[in-house]
Structure formats: C-alpha cells, structure tokens
Write an enzyme that holds these catalytic residues in place. Structure first.
Site, short mmCIF file in Angstrom:
data_model
loop_
_atom_site.label_atom_id
_atom_site.label_comp_id
_atom_site.label_asym_id
_atom_site.label_seq_id
_atom_site.Cartn_x
_atom_site.Cartn_y
_atom_site.Cartn_z
N ARG A 189 0.63 -1.10 0.10
CA ARG A 189 0.15 0.14 -0.22
C ARG A 189 0.71 1.28 -0.11
NH1 ARG A 189 -4.92 -1.13 4.20
NH2 ARG A 189 -2.90 -1.91 5.66
N LYS A 202 5.17 -18.45 7.54
CA LYS A 202 4.45 -19.31 8.70
C LYS A 202 4.03 -17.98 9.40
CE LYS A 202 8.02 -19.47 12.31
NZ LYS A 202 7.35 -18.57 13.42
N ASP A 259 9.54 -22.48 5.91
CA ASP A 259 9.93 -22.56 7.34
C ASP A 259 11.55 -22.15 7.22
OD1 ASP A 259 11.04 -23.17 9.67
OD2 ASP A 259 9.70 -24.86 10.00
N HIS A 260 11.93 -21.18 7.49
CA HIS A 260 13.29 -20.98 7.25
C HIS A 260 14.44 -21.64 7.79
CE1 HIS A 260 12.70 -18.36 10.61
NE2 HIS A 260 14.17 -18.38 10.88
N LYS A 277 18.33 -23.83 6.69
CA LYS A 277 19.54 -23.59 7.24
C LYS A 277 20.50 -24.69 6.83
CE LYS A 277 18.21 -21.01 11.27
NZ LYS A 277 19.09 -19.73 10.98
N GLU A 336 16.15 -18.86 22.85
CA GLU A 336 16.28 -17.46 22.44
C GLU A 336 16.71 -16.67 23.52
OE1 GLU A 336 13.79 -16.44 18.60
OE2 GLU A 336 12.62 -17.52 20.32
N ASP A 353 4.72 -20.44 17.83
CA ASP A 353 5.63 -19.87 17.15
C ASP A 353 6.76 -20.82 16.93
OD1 ASP A 353 6.87 -17.35 16.07
OD2 ASP A 353 7.92 -17.11 17.97
N HIS A 381 9.01 -25.46 13.80
CA HIS A 381 10.47 -25.70 13.82
C HIS A 381 10.89 -27.05 14.64
CE1 HIS A 381 10.70 -21.67 12.13
NE2 HIS A 381 10.84 -21.16 13.09
#
Lengths: 514, 360
Positions: free
Chosen positions: A61, A170, A199-200, A204, A238, A257, A262
């Site tokens: 936008r 995701k 799904d990054h 990897k 994390e 999440d 993952h």
C-alpha cells in the site's frame, strides 16, 4: 531430443539455476522484504544464480514509484545483505528488473495492475509466463491476496501460460481449524504441488546437515533406535524477548511460534526412516510418518507432559530486561506462554518408549538451537565407583546454531597411574573444515521455489499433523487455569517444572546446558 | 631446530618424521592462550614447485584460499637432483578467523619440503606427510614435466591433478600434452583457467534458457573470442564446439589470430580467437546464432569489476546484464570438485585439436 533443451547445460557440473520467472512479492515494502527477500535475491543475482529472464514486482500500500522502490530496496540491501558492500553494476542490473505497484490486497484493481505489469514484463524480459507469488503478509491478509490472485486469473489453477507457485510464510493457520480453512482457500486457487510453505529453519545449512549426518554415515543407523537411545532433546532457545512483536506474540505464544513448526520439523528429521531416494516426496513422506506416529495428548495428559512458562524480569546478556507482561503491546495480565517444554513419544518400532523432549523459550540465558541424542549407559562398567565419577553416558549433540557442528561425548581415561575415567567432549565445528560465506536460508529456499524443488518445504499433511498434535494442548490450556505467571526469571533456563518434567521417570535425566 | 617466520605465523623446521609432532604441539598451544585448535580433516593438497621462490608464492596462494584451505598442504620444492641429496622440511598450523563472527576458525596445516632427491623417490618423501585416507589434490605450478618420471610418480599418488595452463611456457604445445595426460585414466585433471571461465560459460549459456533464444543454440554459426590467455580462448571455443557437436574442418594461425571452421548441425561454424591484452583471461566473447529473423548475438565483455552480457535478437529489445566474474582464486573452486569433469575433458579435447590444427 528436447529441441528446447539448452545444450550448454547438458552434463554441466555447475550449480542449479532457475528457469525464467517473475516473482510478485505481496507485502513488498514490508519488513521481511527489506531484511530477507530482496537481499537474498540480490545475493542470488550476485552469484549468477538468477536467470537473465527474471523480474521482481513488489506490491504494497505504500505509495512508491518504481524508482523510489528501487532506492528503498537498495538501502535494504546495503543494510542487510550478507555480501557487502553493494556491487554497483550488479545492483543496477538487478534493479532494472525490479518493479513496484501501489495497491491493497483487498482491491480487485490491484490484481489487474499486477496482471498488466506481468504481461509487459513477460514480453520485455522473457519470463516465459512463469509466476511466483510470495505472500509476505500478516496472516489476516493471506486469504484476500490468495483469492485476489485466483479471481483475477493472474495465477493459480486457471492459469496456463506457465507455472504459477505461491510461497506462504508461517504461521500457516492459528490452530487446526483455521489452518484447514486456510488450506481449503489456498488449494481452491493453487494445487498443493504449487504451494510452498516456507520454514526458514529448514533452509539452514546445519539443519540440512542432519540429513547428511544420518544418511551419509553408516555408523549411526545401527544405534539410532530405542535399543541404544535413552531419549532425545530438541532445544530452541532464544535470549531475546519479543522484539516489538507484542501484538503478534499475544496471539501466538511459544507453542505456535516454535513448537508447531520448527521444533516438530527437527524432531521429524531426527526420527524419520531413511528415505529410499532424496526425491522430494520420498523425504516428505518419511517426515510425515513420524508426525503421524507421535502419540496424541489430551486432557490431564497435557498437564503431565507439557510445561508452560512466562518470563519475569531479570538479566540477560549483562543487561536488565523487563518481564513479558511489561513489554509493549502485551496485556499486564497476559497468560501467553513464552516457554514450553514437552515430552513426546513416537509410537513406532524404532522409537517405542524413547521420549523426545522439546523445549523452547524467550529470554533464556543464551541463543542456542540443538538436538541431543542421549544414549543409554554402557550395560556394565568394570571400574570402581570412584574411578567412574564424572563419567556420563554417550551423547551426540547436533548444534544447529550458533557454532554449527557436532559434539560427541565419550568416556576416556584420565592420564595417570590409576584407572580413572571421565567424560570428554569431542567437538567438530563445521567452521573448521567448511567455513565459507554460507548462503542465507532464504537464498536456498527462494531458489528451490523457482526450480520447483519442494523437499525443504513442509507439505500440507505434515502441517496438519503438527496442528493435530498441538491442538489438544491449546484446548486444554484454554479450559484450565494457567500456572502462576511469571514462573521463570529472564536469564534462567525456564521454570523448575521443566526440570521435573525431564527427570520424572529417570532421576539422572536432565536438560543439557547448551 | 631453527625457525622460519612468515608474516603472522611461525614455521618450525623439523625432520620429516617429526613433522606430525610439531603440528600436534602447535595445534595444542596455538596463539596466546586461546583454546587448542580443532582439526577437521577434509583433503590434502600437494603443491609442486621447482624453486624456493615459487614455494613462497605457493604459500601465499594457500593463505589466500582462506576458508577453503585444504586440511593439509604440502609445498614440495623439487629441485634438480644432485649428488648430495637432502630433504629439509618445515611445518606450521595456520588458521583463518571467520570475518563475520570472529569465532570460528578454519584450521589447516602447512608443510614445506625442499628436496633434491632423485624424482623416483619423491612419492616416498611426500606420502608420509599426507593425512591418511583423504583425497590428494596436486597443483603443479607452471608446465608439469608430463613425460618425466617425477610427474608420473607424483601423479600415481594423486586423485586430482590441477594445473594452470595460463602459466604454461609453450601454451599451445603444452595444452596438447596436458590433454594427453588428462585422457589417461588417472588422475582426474583440471585447469584453473577452466574455473576462471565458469562465469563466462554460465553467462553465455543463460540466454538460451528462455525466449527469444531458447532452442537456437544449435544454430550457432560463429564464435569470436578475444583472449588474454591463449588457453582460455581455446578452452572456451573447445567448450562451445564440444557442447554443440561441432567437428573441426580446418584451422590456421594468422598474425595474432587463430581461425577455424567447423562442420556443425547448422551447416558450418567459424571460430576466431584474437589475442589481446587485459586483466582477465578473456576480454570479450561473442556467439552468433541464426534465428528466423536474422542473426542474434550473445556478447560478454569484461569490465574492471564485472562481466556485461548483451543479447541482441531481431525484433526484441537489446538486453544487458551485469554479473560478477568467477571467484578470484580459481584453485579454491577446483578443490571443491572430486572426480572427473567430463564437460571439461571434452572441451579440453576440442581445444587441443584446435591448437594442434593451427600448427602450434
């Protein structure tokens, strides 16, 4: 002989390159486009992995002209690309294939404009009618964009001037029901073979190395089962908090999440049977079999097998940090979990009775993703009690991030006149032998979408199975009062109940400290 | 025990049987109280040189491989045999810190051997210094003595032979000899010039993956190349000829050009290789293709920082694209390839035929 085949490519050892295509990024001026998508495309161009017949169209936008969009994306590449400084001529060349359309995903006119521009691009850049639609949108905007593509005929089932594929970020759904609704909506427009759920984590290098470790080495297979493995731990830790994502996190929580995607995908890679070939469907079939074999939990079993937590204030990385409930856009009485630990059982011949412990959390002492395969102790130790102090069973640790590599814990003799044995860690770091400028996960995954290789993308049945596993937990949590939150301090390894979870059947089981 | 210093690193002189001992100690003691360096072994590289100066150059090349350095590099300075035969060797552990994180080290080991023993004994000198059971790459600086015993003996313990034909003393004649060696069953052979051509080959190939040139490659009628390294021009021409099933009809050398005509599926094709000056292996390559609307061309030109592809096809706008050239250290790319490269071998064969036919 295929008259269209490129004879220069035949038998060439060079890397896979994409066929001609145009990529439309809905949410093209958003955060993901800035941080990941456009820098990844630039890196692919820099490494000559994009075809000459390629173009990108950003749709958002924000009112940009093509030139303004190019200037904005240049700043993004300068800031976020792994290959800096920017290579001027390559950028100019790449930018000349970069376009922008101002429009809202809920207006039909937007899709007409996209269609017109794609037609022009196909003529001028020879993209062969192949179209890739990247949904870099907040979940509430997915449905409108998918429907818009379908109704306008610019892609999807009715489109026959080339292939058309859709990439979905995701989360794929908020729960089982919404995921099914989304799937119905997506597959009404795109057949499943053209849907790439990104799904990054799976892009990897270190995650792909799990497959290499397991299936390129014959020594592991004989011990990769319940006879020799005591339990498996998957940790996705994390140290950061929710990073200005309070609005999102309040509707998600750690289980949606991380665990639903993952962590369960990592579990599937560890537990899957060897595929006969590395063909995409063979690998995906084996992964989904694992998820189907995961024992479902419901009712009080959830209370026993799943621990949830929420961080209070504390210290992380030498800095004081606020409690979750004090973060921006978080309700002061929020009961959203920032930590989950759970025990899963895989009901199949290989893993019967071997628990898989998964945990994830925010504001833990450090960032670490790893899988621990904890082996059973040797059946008999012929050493005296004192001699074997400090000796623990073997463990194989697959470090996903950071410091990607493998640690094998072994027993060894302590040098000296007496027979003392201790555990020692034998560390292998990928960096010591293969360190290179590793491609970002998005580079690998975007290239795979263009090539049409879905191996590293979760298939719908896998996503649905994962939701079926998680949904009873969500149901139980919504019908029972939560524990008293916060129940762990920022900077700790989660609530005490998580330690009790892993040691309740065997007192010597404990979470590995990454 | 004397010590030789190289910038930032220390070589220790050690007799060959003591080399492993020195390396083990250095791995353990490495650098100002840092944790001992872990060694993850992948492959061996033997770099054969003829002089100490060339050996020093080889060490700089290894250093420039950075993250891709092989686990064990043996620089063999093979001096002419003399009556008083001797072997001197030095060793050190080196490591490269990852530029982003600063945390991960790529560790490799360098062993320098200076010897004038009889060539037939060289494998006996080198073999004990290699990491066991790992592939052996041998990089030969300059023109290998293809017919000599030293080459035969070292080739016999090599899995992959790497040369740089750009450094050949008599490029065309030596290219023929290299082709003959490459056609023998072992070892697999490759050329750093071929790696330098990777970007040229990819960029020349890419326009034929889509419109308007898809399906037209076999209608190519001409290839013009401007070559700084003669062997680069010949190998690019050899690659095009071998991919498109061109058969050499005749060739000749005229001034600074090689001119050749081929029988091809399209009825004939011409190749012109012009020698030029520049900082890259090639400065320009242009492939002319017959299309229904007339001739289309794919031209690649080297600029100081990149390669520019220009595609002209009748009825279509001219398309230009900038791309990065091949990586600066072709040896690094060669070390990633195990086994034979059939496309290269076919290109080399065709290049060798062309060199031979020009009367070189």
């Amino acid at each position: 002989m295929d008259v269209d085949a490129n004879p220069f490519k035949v038998a060439e050892r060079s890397r896979a390159t994409s066929p001609p295509n145009a990529m439309v990024v809905f949410g093209g001026s958003g955060d993901l486009a800035h941080r990941k998508i456009i820098p990844a495309l630039y890196s692919l161009e820099l490494n000559r992995l994009l075809p000459q017949h390629f173009a990108v169209v950003g749709v958002s936008r924000s009112p940009y002209s093509h030139e303004e969009y190019r200037a904005d994306m240049r700043k993004a590449v300068e800031q976020f690309s792994r290959t800096r400084p920017i290579q001027e001529q390559v950028w100019e060349s790449f930018a000349s294939h970069l376009f922008y359309i101002t429009g809202s995903t809920d207006e039909a006119e937007t899709y007409d404009k996209v269609g017109d521009l794609l037609e022009r691009i196909e003529h001028e850049y020879g993209t062969d009618g192949n179209r890739l639609f990247y949904m870099s949108l907040i979940p509430t905007l997915f449905p409108g964009a998918i429907q818009g593509i379908g109704k306008s005929g610019i892609g999807g089932r009715g489109y026959d001037r080339g292939w058309s594929r859709v990439v979905v970020e995701k989360p794929f759904g908020h729960d089982l029901e919404s995921a099914r609704q989304l799937q119905a909506l997506v597959t009404e427009v795109f057949p499943e073979r053209d849907v790439f759920r990104i799904d990054h984590y799976l892009g990897k290098e270190s995650v792909q190395n799990i497959i290499a470790l397991r299936f390129a080495n014959g020594i592991f297979e004989p011990v990769w089962n319940h006879h020799y493995v005591d339990h498996v731990q998957v940790t996705v830790a994390e140290s950061i908090g929710i990073e200005h994502r309070g609005n999102f996190y309040e509707t998600a929580g750690a289980i949606r999440d991380i665990i639903q995607n993952h962590a369960l995908q990592l579990l599937a890679l560890i537990a899957m049977e060897p595929p006969a070939t590395f063909e995409p469907e063979e690998v995906r079939n084996e992964k989904v079999k694992v998820l189907k074999a995961l024992r479902r939990m419901a009712g009080e079993v959830v209370d026993r097998n799943v621990v949830r937590g929420q961080y209070g204030s504390g210290w992380v990385d030498g800095q004081p940090v606020p409690a979750y409930r004090e973060e921006p856009d978080v309700a002061p009485d929020s009961v959203v979990e920032t930590y989950v630990a759970a025990e899963f059982l895989v009901d199949n011949w290989r893993w019967a009775g071997t628990p898989f412990f998964l945990r994830t959390g925010k504001r833990l002492p450090k960032r670490a993703t790893e899988v621990v395969v904890q082996f059973k102790a040797a059946p008999h130790l012929p050493f005296g009690e004192a001699a074997k102090e400090g000796l623990e069973p073997n463990a194989l640790v697959l470090r996903i991030q950071p410091n990607e590599g493998i640690t094998l814990k072994l027993g060894a003799k302590v040098p000296g006149p007496s027979m003392q044995v201790r555990s020692v860690n034998m560390d292998f770091s990928y960096g010591t032998s293969f360190a290179d400028d590793l491609p970002d996960a998005y580079e690998r995954l975007l290239l795979d979408v263009m090539i049409g290789d879905p191996t590293l993308f979760p298939r719908w049945d896998s996503v649905e199975e994962a939701w079926q596993i998680i949904q009873p937990v969500l149901d139980r949590w919504s019908s029972t009062p939560p524990p008293e939150f916060p129940n762990y301090e920022a900077g700790e390894w989660g609530p005490k109940a998580a330690d009790e979870l892993i040691s309740r059947h065997r007192h010597d089981r404990r979470w590995r400290r990454p | 025990m004397s010590t030789v210093h190289a910038p930032g690193w220390a070589f220790e002189e050690a007799a060959p049987p003591k080399v492993e001992e020195v390396l083990a100690r250095q791995r353990h003691d490495q650098e100002n109280g840092h944790a001992p360096l872990m060694r993850a072994s992948v492959n061996n590289l033997v770099m054969v040189t003829q002089s100490r100066t060339a050996g020093q150059r080889a060490l700089l090349t290894i250093e420039s491989l950075g993250a891709r350095a092989p686990s064990r590099c043996v620089v063999l300075i093979a001096e002419p045999p003399s009556e008083r035969q001797r072997v001197r060797s030095w060793a050190r552990v080196a490591h490269h810190r990852h530029s982003d994180t600063g945390a991960t080290d790529v560790v490799w080991e360098e062993v320098v051997v200076q010897t004038n023993v009889d060539p037939r004994h060289l494998p006996a000198v080198v073999l004990p210094l290699l990491l066991p059971e790992l592939p052996v790459f041998t990089y030969w600086e300059g023109t290998p003595p293809f017919a000599d015993e030293v080459f035969q003996e070292l080739a016999s313990v090599t899995d992959r032979l790497i040369v740089d034909t750009a450094t050949f003393g008599d490029p065309l004649a030596d290219l023929n000899r290299f082709d003959a060696a490459a056609r023998s069953r072992q070892p697999a052979a490759s050329d750093c010039v071929w790696s330098r051509l990777t970007a040229w080959r990819e960029l020349l190939s890419d326009p034929f993956n889509g419109p308007p040139l898809r399906g037209t490659a076999r209608r190519a009628r001409r290839l013009y190349v401007e070559a700084v390294d003669p062997t680069a021009g010949l190998e690019l021409a050899g690659w095009v000829a071998s991919r498109l099933d061109w058969r050499l009809r005749e060739a000749r050398a005229v001034d600074d050009q090689y001119l050749a005509s081929y029988d091809s599926p399209a009825g004939g094709a011409e190749v012109r290789i012009t020698s030029t000056l520049g900082s890259a292996s090639l400065t320009r390559a242009e492939l002319g293709v017959e299309t229904d609307g007339g001739e289309a061309t794919v031209r690649i030109e080297a600029t100081p920082t990149s390669l520019v592809t220009t595609v002209r096809a009748p009825g279509f706008p001219t398309a230009r694209r900038f791309g990065m050239g091949s990586e600066s250290n072709p040896l690094a790319a060669e070390l990633e390839i195990f086994g034979r490269d059939r496309v290269f071998e076919a290109a080399l064969r065709s290049a060798s035929e062309l060199a031979d036919a020009t009367g070189a």
